[in-house]
Design an enzyme around this catalytic site. Structure first.
Site, mmCIF file in Angstrom:
data_model
loop_
_atom_site.group_PDB
_atom_site.id
_atom_site.type_symbol
_atom_site.label_atom_id
_atom_site.label_comp_id
_atom_site.label_asym_id
_atom_site.label_seq_id
_atom_site.Cartn_x
_atom_site.Cartn_y
_atom_site.Cartn_z
ATOM 1 N N ASP A 1 0.828 -1.204 0.000
ATOM 2 C CA ASP A 1 0.000 0.000 0.000
ATOM 3 C C ASP A 1 0.861 1.252 0.000
ATOM 4 O OD1 ASP A 1 -2.001 1.851 0.172
ATOM 5 O OD2 ASP A 1 -2.775 1.186 2.105
ATOM 6 N N ASP B 1 -2.179 5.688 -6.379
ATOM 7 C CA ASP B 1 -2.389 4.851 -5.198
ATOM 8 C C ASP B 1 -2.482 3.386 -5.585
ATOM 9 O OD1 ASP B 1 -2.914 4.230 -2.508
ATOM 10 O OD2 ASP B 1 -5.071 4.360 -2.816
#
Length: 506
Positions: A163, A378
């Site tokens: 992440d 992202d």
């Protein structure tokens, strides 16, 4: 003579056409469009063989295997699969919504708002919006924690979600008071001779932890019984806007990353964890603050990392996560083009860039929202979110070109509102979205990142993008649109790079 030359050119053209036809699915018609075989979109499908876990390592670079997060079998029954995919997209919508800093006073960690109130209520239960075994469409890699002898060889292997919107790496640990089910054995700190709790007066417990999570560490005294000495430990607490949380001890230990090891790595040893993490052991934080893996390993890897996300969703399909600036592990088909990495002090973990224009199938689109600063890149968000004006323009141009092939419309699916009935088609010609970035770089979405298969029979295949609710919200480039790309994060040079690459390593 001229006639023979024309005949030769004609034969060469036919040979070239035969080569293109023989190449099969995914063949590029032009930079602006591609032929996509629909079986490439089917969930759980893969025609590739998995590669070895640790691919390449040099003194300054290490490469880890990167896989799609699918730790439980995807249902085969059409109705069950539809429900499964709707829940995945609902979870992705919750994350995307929580990434929006509507309240500038709130700090967002990994797209999930950490609140001081939830952190202070150490014994409080945070409500969940979905089940623990709810799977996501994120990507995972394997690390190892702990040292202290050959008897622990392999015992510390842990599968973690990758992440870029998080900073603190954490895993579930023994003794776990509240933990969700995970595939790997729980990490046992007592079996690692190199494990140590971070003391309360350490900077990692105060300023660094607050920068990474929005909440400073809390202290508690442990020990003292049976003649033993007392010690203070630093505790972290993350409460997330989607109902997930992780709480535990801030600690250090040796971490193994694709054959390279780093001593004194600061991570969260989670003793109470619930949420949407599927069967993984935890999360790898690749954000920008001091406690991220990128920052902690900067002395060794230079603050540079890159990844290549495979398009196939099968557990056998593997891409790569590369730590370090050595490009010898890349297999990019186009040169890496760079754009400026934009920092936002209000959102320190995140990676932003500026998008100056866009085209679909080579046709430029015009929208008021184009040219806006701070577009978020992202790896933890799945579906790309565009400003309403940009999404409408992209959708309209895509529909104009794709509709010219006379594919009938299908009902919307969850947050995806531009869907088509492709029943009976083995392959389709897909116009590609190209984003024009500040400094002249381009990012063209792979054909597999343009369409989302909602129904396995092809009766509902949708444009894999969605609209934000408001024009002033932060656009997000999700991992679905980053497939088959070498995406480079150079935190020292403050730049982001993109290149085309087949990410399903064989």
């Amino acid at each position: 003579m001229d006639g023979r030359l024309l005949l030769l050119l004609h034969v060469l053209a036919l040979l070239l056409l035969a080569v293109v036809v023989a190449a099969g699915g995914g063949a590029v018609v032009g930079r602006d469009s591609a032929v996509l075989q629909l079986r490439e979109l089917q969930w759980g499908s893969s025609g590739q063989k998995a590669a070895a876990a640790a691919r390449t390592r040099t003194r300054s670079t290490t490469v880890l295997e990167l896989k799609h997060h699918s730790l439980t079998a995807i249902p085969d029954h059409p109705a069950a699969q539809e429900t499964y995919l709707r829940r995945l997209l609902a979870a992705d919508e919750a994350r995307a919504n929580s990434l929006q800093l509507r309240n500038k006073a709130a700090f967002t960690q990994s797209g999930k708002k950490a609140t001081a109130a939830a952190a202070a209520a150490a014994g409080a239960e945070v409500p969940l919006t979905s089940g623990i075994r709810f799977q996501t469409l994120n990507y995972v890699t394997t690390i190892a924690l702990g040292g202290g002898g050959s008897s622990r060889a392999g015992a510390g292997n842990l599968t973690v979600i990758v992440d870029t919107g998080s900073d603190l790496t954490w895993v579930q640990c023994k003794p776990c008071s509240v933990c969700y089910a995970q595939r790997d054995p729980l990490f046992d700190p007592s079996g690692s001779a190199s494990y140590a709790a971070v003391p309360c007066n350490a900077s990692a417990c105060e300023a660094s932890l607050k920068a990474a999570t929005g909440v400073p560490g809390s202290c508690a005294t442990v020990g003292g019984g049976g003649g033993g000495g007392k010690s203070e430990r630093c505790y972290y607490s993350l409460a997330y806007g989607d109902g997930s949380f992780s709480r535990g001890v801030l600690a250090t230990d040796t971490v193994a990353l694709g054959g390279a090891s780093v001593d004194g790595f600061v991570f969260g040893c989670g003793l109470s964890n619930r949420g949407l993490f599927g069967g993984t052991a935890g999360l790898m934080g690749l954000g920008r603050t001091e406690l991220s893996l990128v920052s902690q390993t900067a002395p060794r890897f230079g603050g540079v990392f890159s990844y290549c996300l495979p398009a196939a969703t099968s557990g056998d399909a593997a891409g790569s996560l590369s730590l370090g600036g050595d490009t010898s592990s890349y297999r990019n088909a186009t040169p890496v083009s760079y754009t400026r990495m934009v920092a936002d002090p209000a959102q320190p973990p995140f990676y932003f860039m500026n998008v100056t224009g866009a085209s679909v199938g080579g046709a430029a689109v015009a929208a008021a929202g184009l040219g806006a600063a701070n577009v978020l890149l992202d790896s933890g968000t799945v579906i790309t979110r565009l400003a309403p004006s940009v999404y409408r323009a992209v959708r309209a141009e895509f529909a104009r070109q794709f509709g010219a092939e006379r594919y009938p419309a299908a009902p919307p699916f969850s947050l995806l509102d531009a869907c088509y009935n492709l029943t009976g088609h083995d392959e389709v010609k897909v116009p590609l979205l190209t984003l024009r970035l500040e400094g002249g770089a381009d990012m063209t979405v792979d054909a597999a990142g343009m369409l989302f298969m909602a129904r396995k029979d092809g009766s509902q295949v949708c444009l894999a993008m969605a609209s934000l609710s408001f024009e002033d919200q932060t656009p997000i480039i999700g991992n679905y649109q980053q497939k088959n790309k070498r995406v480079v994060y150079d935190t020292v040079g403050s730049r982001l790079g993109f290149a085309d690459e087949d990410c399903s390593y064989a």
